[in-house]
Design an enzyme around this catalytic site. Structure first.
Site, mmCIF file in Angstrom:
data_model
loop_
_atom_site.group_PDB
_atom_site.id
_atom_site.type_symbol
_atom_site.label_atom_id
_atom_site.label_comp_id
_atom_site.label_asym_id
_atom_site.label_seq_id
_atom_site.Cartn_x
_atom_site.Cartn_y
_atom_site.Cartn_z
ATOM 1 N N TYR A 1 89.844 -76.322 -0.185
ATOM 2 C CA TYR A 1 89.791 -76.385 -1.785
ATOM 3 C C TYR A 1 88.336 -76.194 -2.423
ATOM 4 C CZ TYR A 1 92.244 -77.581 -6.297
ATOM 5 O OH TYR A 1 92.634 -77.316 -7.630
ATOM 6 N N LYS B 1 91.565 -72.113 -0.956
ATOM 7 C CA LYS B 1 92.023 -71.903 -2.425
ATOM 8 C C LYS B 1 90.740 -71.813 -3.061
ATOM 9 C CE LYS B 1 94.284 -73.905 -6.496
ATOM 10 N NZ LYS B 1 95.140 -75.016 -7.001
#
Length: 308
Positions: free
Chosen positions: A140, A170
């Site tokens: 992330y 992500k």
């Protein structure tokens, strides 16, 4: 090339009751609706889900509620990364025990200016301690909030040492060029956009999909973009869907984003309870809420009267 993780994942918001405890019934109903909308999965307990405002027991309870409500474990992707490695390990093992093998993992983010070596050791400790071949981690990257960027060199080292475990990222930094560089450098690595408007250009460049906040509202449109980004026959449908996506994203960003997203969800369901947030976040003011609902109606959004 087949990517390990693909599709439209909703960064699901988390409703809370008047006492600020998680509203499990409203949450699981929303998750089912997201799949009905066309989302491929639900990325619960992330930034949009206010995960860092919930304790470990509450986070476990939300994931358990989703499973008990019949949501397929294969379509859930919880955030499990917190600052303390033992707690990240605990949350990740809990997900695996429920049959959920994919997680989104923030780096430890309290200390700033840490080296790639330190971040590699942090991730390696977690992966090696869990020691479960089922585990797939989506890194992330959200440096504007975490203050800890995930560099390409760090990705390279993690992929080299843990190729079956560290399978994607992500990217919520909002920089398309960074995502395109990752795609070019790491074939077979899933790159998922964290910003809705970037899904279309990312898919055209070989991206894997998205994990976004606005999919709480326009999952069907994001599914259209995902499926039709490279299909000339769907050009008009994709353009129309992208226009609706952008309009909803722009509206939510006209206010503080998370309170706005929850107010838009509240308007969709006619459930004012969705407007609540946990401190330090606060709800929109009554004037802001009225203004947002009017603007949402103007862009074709669903605005139901709030039940008394």
């Amino acid at each position: 090339m087949t990517l390990p993780v693909t599709g439209v994942y909703c960064a699901a918001a988390t409703p809370v009751k008047a006492d600020l405890s998680p509203d499990l019934a409203a949450f699981t109903a929303h998750c089912h609706q997201l799949l009905t909308d066309g989302c491929d999965g639900v990325a619960l307990l992330g930034t949009t889900g206010e995960a860092n405002s919930f304790g470990l027991a509450e986070r476990r309870a939300l994931l358990e509620a989703a499973i008990e409500a019949g949501l397929p474990p294969t379509r859930l992707m919880p955030g499990t990364g917190v600052n303390a490695a033992p707690e990240t390990i605990d949350l990740t093992r809990h997900a695996l025990a429920l049959g959920v093998n994919r997680v989104v993992m923030l780096p430890p983010s309290y200390y700033k200016g840490v080296s790639d070596e330190g971040l590699f050791r942090a991730y390696a400790q977690i992966i090696e301690t869990i020691a479960d071949s089922r585990l797939q981690i989506i890194l992330y990257h959200i440096p504007q909030i975490s203050g800890v960027p995930i560099s390409h060199d760090l990705i390279a080292r993690l992929v080299a040492v843990f190729p079956e475990t560290v399978v994607g990222i992500k990217d919520s930094a909002g920089k398309l060029d960074n995502m395109l560089e990752i795609i070019a450098r790491f074939p077979g690595f899933s790159v998922l956009a964290g910003a809705d408007p970037l899904l279309l250009p990312l898919m055209k460049a070989g991206g894997a999909g998205c994990i976004t906040a606005t999919s709480n509202l326009v999952g069907a449109d994001l599914a259209t973009v995902f499926k039709g980004a490279n299909d000339i026959a769907m050009k008009d449908a994709v353009a129309a869907a992208q226009s609706r996506i952008n309009a909803n994203r722009d509206l939510s960003n006209s206010y503080t984003q998370l309170p706005a997203i929850k107010a838009m969800i509240a308007s969709r369901y006619g459930q004012v309870g969705w407007t609540r947030l946990r401190p330090p976040l606060v709800s929109l003011t009554s004037d802001e809420l009225a203004d947002l609902r009017g603007r949402l109606l103007a862009i074709g959004g669903t605005v139901k009267e709030f039940a008394q």
